[in-house]
Design an enzyme around this catalytic site. Structure first.
Site, PDB file in Angstrom:
ATOM      1  CG  HIS A 378      12.721  21.679 -41.114  1.00  0.00           C
ATOM      2  ND1 HIS A 378      13.099  21.547 -40.054  1.00  0.00           N
ATOM      3  CD2 HIS A 378      13.160  22.804 -41.698  1.00  0.00           C
ATOM      4  CE1 HIS A 378      13.375  22.622 -39.496  1.00  0.00           C
ATOM      5  NE2 HIS A 378      13.519  23.642 -40.669  1.00  0.00           N
ATOM      6  CE  LYS A 568       6.130  10.893 -32.143  1.00  0.00           C
ATOM      7  NZ  LYS A 568       7.148  11.777 -32.506  1.00  0.00           N
ATOM      8  NE  ARG A 569      -0.473  17.558 -38.105  1.00  0.00           N
ATOM      9  CZ  ARG A 569      -0.493  18.686 -38.479  1.00  0.00           C
ATOM     10  NH1 ARG A 569      -0.450  19.913 -38.215  1.00  0.00           N
ATOM     11  NH2 ARG A 569      -1.445  18.589 -39.646  1.00  0.00           N
ATOM     12  CE  LYS A 574       4.870  13.423 -37.576  1.00  0.00           C
ATOM     13  NZ  LYS A 574       6.412  13.750 -37.083  1.00  0.00           N
ATOM     14  CB  THR A 676      11.964  18.788 -31.583  1.00  0.00           C
ATOM     15  OG1 THR A 676      10.743  18.792 -31.981  1.00  0.00           O
ATOM     16  CG2 THR A 676      13.090  19.080 -32.330  1.00  0.00           C
ATOM     17  CE  LYS A 680       9.940  20.237 -27.645  1.00  0.00           C
ATOM     18  NZ  LYS A 680       8.622  20.453 -28.642  1.00  0.00           N
TER      19      LYS A 680
HETATM   20  C1  26V Z   1       5.108  21.601 -45.272  1.00  0.00           C
HETATM   21  C2  26V Z   1       3.891  22.249 -45.567  1.00  0.00           C
HETATM   22  C3  26V Z   1       3.464  22.101 -47.107  1.00  0.00           C
HETATM   23  C4  26V Z   1       2.382  23.166 -47.518  1.00  0.00           C
HETATM   24  C5  26V Z   1       1.682  23.782 -46.464  1.00  0.00           C
HETATM   25  C6  26V Z   1       2.020  23.893 -45.083  1.00  0.00           C
HETATM   26  C7  26V Z   1       3.107  23.001 -44.717  1.00  0.00           C
HETATM   27  C8  26V Z   1       3.639  23.033 -43.579  1.00  0.00           C
HETATM   28  C9  26V Z   1       4.812  22.448 -43.084  1.00  0.00           C
HETATM   29  C10 26V Z   1       5.359  21.637 -44.128  1.00  0.00           C
HETATM   30  C11 26V Z   1       6.836  20.883 -43.677  1.00  0.00           C
HETATM   31  C12 26V Z   1       6.711  20.065 -42.383  1.00  0.00           C
HETATM   32  C13 26V Z   1       8.092  19.801 -42.129  1.00  0.00           C
HETATM   33  C14 26V Z   1       8.358  19.460 -40.767  1.00  0.00           C
HETATM   34  O1  26V Z   1       7.513  19.906 -39.818  1.00  0.00           O
HETATM   35  N1  26V Z   1       9.216  18.816 -40.320  1.00  0.00           N
HETATM   36  C15 26V Z   1       9.505  18.399 -38.860  1.00  0.00           C
HETATM   37  O2  26V Z   1      10.576  19.420 -38.717  1.00  0.00           O
HETATM   38  C16 26V Z   1      10.835  19.201 -37.367  1.00  0.00           C
HETATM   39  C17 26V Z   1      12.018  20.225 -37.261  1.00  0.00           C
HETATM   40  O3  26V Z   1      13.180  20.198 -37.769  1.00  0.00           O
HETATM   41  C18 26V Z   1      11.787  17.763 -37.298  1.00  0.00           C
HETATM   42  O4  26V Z   1      12.212  17.546 -35.899  1.00  0.00           O
HETATM   43  C19 26V Z   1      10.673  16.667 -37.840  1.00  0.00           C
HETATM   44  O5  26V Z   1      11.063  15.420 -37.570  1.00  0.00           O
HETATM   45  C20 26V Z   1      10.200  17.121 -39.055  1.00  0.00           C
HETATM   46  O6  26V Z   1       9.201  16.061 -39.404  1.00  0.00           O
END
Ligand code: 26V
Length: 835
Positions: A378, A568-569, A574, A676, A680
């Site tokens: 992701h 978004k975050r 972004k 995503t 929406k």
């Molecule tokens: C990484 C980590 C690393 C350490 C601790 C907690 C944590 C939590 C999440 C992540 C990875 C986040 C990746 C993410 O959210 N990617 C998003 O995924 C969406 C669904 O596929 C996508 O639409 C977004 O573009 C993408 O940024």
């Protein structure tokens, strides 16, 4: 032909749109008779005098009644799966961003009309009652919300799918804004009992670890050499498919100590010690890590990941063994999807089970493991690609370490055979990184599975050709793309009932379970009756949102302005800063020329910053300062407004997205895997202003680029100009950029806060502008001008909005899940028959 290829083979059955599914005897819920479910729950669940009953109690009574109605069907689903023994999907994810369940379950059970009548007859304030339910915020952002949409689609499509996650006691933190800065508060969402969860202590699973732990100064410390164990207690939540036929399960694990019920230990005297141990064990699932890129230093996170994997695999294996006898059948009966690398210890855990428990040899175990597991990536951000210290494996998971080292050794051999002497390649592919002694979890996931997918075309290509190109060259057949999607039930039917009705009136309601049906709207884009109906629906959604915002937060906004949103975050890539620069430019233009004829606008921002991500927190501060300055300037009153909405969450998105006219998707090209929220917004008829990144590229292709406001460098151009890009050049040569930056650097928006100004100067100019804000600024402004002109022609605007809705069907998560089911999982629907 091409069309056909893309059409998933598994289509859900036609929906039951608002008819009560025959299998439910739900008259009693809303009948008002003495033994009606609702009345009984209201009276007896809380044992309160009727004068003390409030909305919370009413919410609980309705939720329990709805649960009563679905419980038999839920049971039945389990029974049918057990009897038919179909191939089962295990969707492993550290995050499920579910949001609220009551209204979603009512709609998916087809009870919405009855419910509305019930609320009316009982003179209940529906909105107030529904908002008593806290959001289940067990996720950071896109990855967690995607998991929730996927579960809903699987249930709707009658696919036997089970979600596995953690039951965090504290979900995503609550955000408030103090003096413009983000503050975090704990989200104690389980403070009151949750009507949707069912504890299943009899299905608890022991988890063995190579060391013990103690909690000191808030962090978990390992005590080497003293093995310990934890207990995983499952809490199940129903996942109601649309039409209420199949009800799947989301199983969340809570950690506990296996010793707390050990009366031997109690009577031996160490009562307090036993309870302290319990607290330590429960720490494991206490809190969701609120950081979507860097929590790699956190040992507790590592334990959480293993805990999820160990509990979920034990559960899946137990289910498998109930109805099957040969381990060789595992890949035919179970498909396990790893949502990012977070659960990728599953590779080593499944190998351990097959080698040590099933006593199979290495080759057989490895073959079964690979054919059972599949991995989704992701993110390409290097800081978010997980790597864990070898030392932690040594301490906590010594057996897994042995297995990983053997996998790595064999992988090295394979590369050596294929590219003899290419040591550089061996090193690049290795699971254990040389020198750093870090385990690259993505490499483990790719090597130990049969499928690796990205979440949009561009992202899958970059993953294959850049990020892990060596592994892709070694295993080309494993790599594939699955463009994300969102569920049209929550994101259109539920959150935008006005538009949903207007669509159904025009084309019927098959779109609810086959969103490609929305394409029939295309021929209505020039129909003035339909255009004005869509326009009316948008206007109503805006008024509804404005009323809601006034009631919730006391913020007043004008529905007669363009609602322009970026939610978004908060992340540098972004580029919320870029949006801020655009607003400063528009403000500057009005100040220079107060007579300028521009449509009045309201800019909405919402999103959370990781608590330790300083640059992201600075973005929030800047946007709030900008809002305050513009608000305080009578010159632009009624023409420009900036609103930062605190505490972005699923429920807020459900309100804001239907009301938005414009969706900002403006990441530096090549950085946003998919996005995503873009989908929406599109489904709800907002027009997108955005860069050619993530799934936005495919959305524009589907709707026609002429119906999008695309701008900026492509991913290719971004990569190629990295070496020589200079923000200073833009500052020197582009007058509006200079005016905007000078206005910001002068402290106009941050009086007496030089630190804020300095930090911005560093990010945007002196530090090299890593995310190339300045490179895209001018073309962003041009796209914005096109957007403004179009808005002056309502017919033309809504025509494009309709063409967007019509093309959004491809971005339903039903399509995505259909592709996973066909290409990766090879699972078929297992319909639960009506009674
Ligand atoms: C990484 C980590 C690393 C350490 C601790 C907690 C944590 C939590 C999440 C992540 C990875 C986040 C990746 C993410 O959210 N990617 C998003 O995924 C969406 C669904 O596929 C996508 O639409 C977004 O573009 C993408 O940024």
């Amino acid at each position: 032909m091409e069309e056909n290829q893309k059409t998933p083979t598994h289509r859900p059955e036609p929906d039951v749109a608002n008819s009560i599914p025959p299998q439910y005897d739900c008259g009693c819920l809303f009948s008002g008779s003495d033994n009606a479910l609702y009345e009984r729950h209201l009276l007896f669940d809380n044992v309160l005098a009727s004068s003390e009953i409030g909305n919370r109690e009413r919410y609980e009574a309705v939720a329990h009644s709805v649960r009563d109605i679905l419980s038999q069907r839920w049971e039945k689903t389990e029974e049918i799966y057990d009897r038919e023994n179909p191939k089962l999907i295990g969707y492993l994810s550290m995050e499920f961003l579910i949001g609220r369940s009551l209204s979603n379950n009512i709609v998916n059970l087809g009870l919405d009309r009855l419910a509305r009548r019930f609320f009316h007859e009982h003179q209940l304030d529906e909105l107030a009652l529904l908002s008593e339910e806290p959001d289940a915020g067990l996720g950071n952002g896109g990855l967690g919300r995607l998991a929730a949409c996927f579960l809903e689609s699987m249930a709707t499509m009658q696919l036997p799918g089970m979600g596995y996650g953690l039951r965090y006691e504290y979900g995503m933190f609550k955000q408030s804004i103090v003096d413009g800065w983000q503050r975090e508060q704990p989200d104690n969402w389980l403070r009151r009992p949750d009507p949707w969860e069912v504890a299943r202590p009899h299905l608890a699973v022991p988890v063995e670890l190579g060391c013990s732990f103690e909690v000191r100064e808030g962090s978990l410390r390992a005590i080497a050499g003293v093995p310990s164990s934890l207990l995983g207690i499952p809490y199940d939540r129903p996942v109601v498919g649309y039409g209420g036929k199949n009800i799947n399960t989301l199983r969340l694990w809570a950690s506990a100590t296996p010793h707390v019920f050990d009366f031997q230990e109690f009577s031996a005297g160490d009562f307090v010690g036993a309870l302290a141990e319990r607290l330590t064990a429960e720490t494991v699932t206490r809190v969701l890590y609120p950081d979507d890129s860097t929590s790699m230093g956190q040992g507790l996170r590592f334990v959480q990941e293993y805990f999820l994997v160990a509990c979920s695999l034990a559960d899946l294996v137990r289910r498998f063994q109930k109805n099957n006898s040969s381990w060789d059948d595992l890949p035919e009966k179970v498909a396990i999807q790893l949502n990012d690398t977070h659960p990728s210890l599953a590779v080593a855990e499944l190998m351990r089970i097959l080698l040590d428990v099933a006593k199979l040899d290495w080759e057989r175990s490895w073959d079964i493991t690979k054919r059972t597991l599949a991995y989704t990536n992701h993110t390409l951000l290097p800081e978010a690609l997980e790597k864990w210290p070898l030392r932690w494996f040594e301490l906590m998971l010594p057996r897994h370490l042995q297995i990983i080292l053997e996998i790595d050794r064999r992988l090295g051999e394979e590369v050596q055979t294929r590219w003899p002497g290419d040591n550089g390649r061996i090193e690049r592919i290795a699971i254990v990184e040389q020198g750093s002694h870090l385990v690259r979890m993505a490499h483990l996931a790719i090597a130990g599975s049969h499928s690796t997918n990205g979440v949009a075309e561009i992202h899958s290509n970059l993953l294959r050709n850049v990020t892990v190109s060596d592994l892709a060259e070694l295993y080309p057949d494993r790599f594939n793309n699955k463009t994300n999607g969102v569920t049209p039930r929550r994101w259109l039917l539920l959150s935008n009932p006005g538009l949903a009705e207007c669509i159904s009136e025009a084309i019927g309601d098959r779109w609810k379970t086959d969103a490609t049906d929305l394409k029939h709207l295309k021929s209505l884009a020039d129909d003035s009756g339909f255009t004005s109906a869509v326009q009316t629906a948008k206007r109503r959604a805006k008024v509804r949102f404005a009323d809601w915002l006034k009631a919730q937060a006391g913020i007043q906004v004008d529905p007669d302005t363009i609602f322009d949103s970026q939610v978004k975050r908060i992340h540098e890539y972004k580029r919320q800063f870029l949006n801020g620069l655009r607003i400063v430019a528009l403000y500057h233009r009005l100040r220079q020329n107060p007579d300028l004829d521009t449509p009045p606008r309201t800019f909405f921002f919402a999103g959370k910053a990781a608590p330790a991500y300083h640059a992201a927190k600075l973005i929030i501060k800047f946007l709030n300062n900008l809002a305050a300055t513009i608000d305080g300037d009578p010159l632009v009153r009624g023409r420009l407004r900036v609103v930062f909405l605190p505490d972005y969450c699923v429920s807020l998105a459900e309100q804001l997205i239907p009301a938005s006219d414009v969706s900002n998707q403006i990441s530096t090209a090549g950085y946003e895997a998919s996005g995503t929220s873009n989908m929406k917004f599109m489904m709800n008829g907002a027009l997108t202003i955005g860069t050619r990144d993530g799934a936005t590229i495919e959305m524009a292709e589907a709707a026609g680029e002429e119906n999008f406001f695309l701008f900026g460098l492509t991913a290719d151009q971004v990569a190629k100009s990295r070496g020589w890009y200079s923000p200073g050049w833009h500052y020197e040569h582009e007058a509006e950029i200079r005016a905007v930056l000078d206005m910001i650097f002068s402290g106009e928006f941050s009086r007496n806060e030089p630190a804020v100004t300095d930090a911005m100067r560093n990010i945007l100019l002196l530090g090299g502008d890593t995310y190339m804000h300045l490179a895209d600024f001018t073309s962003y402004m041009e796209a914005d001008s096109r957007l403004q002109s179009l808005y002056r022609e309502p017919e033309a605007w809504h025509r494009k909005a309709i063409l967007n809705i019509a093309a959004s069907g491809r971005f339903s998560s039903d399509r995505t899940i259909g592709e996973y089911a066909r290409d990766i999982w090879e699972v078929r629907p297992c319909p639960v028959p009506s009674n």
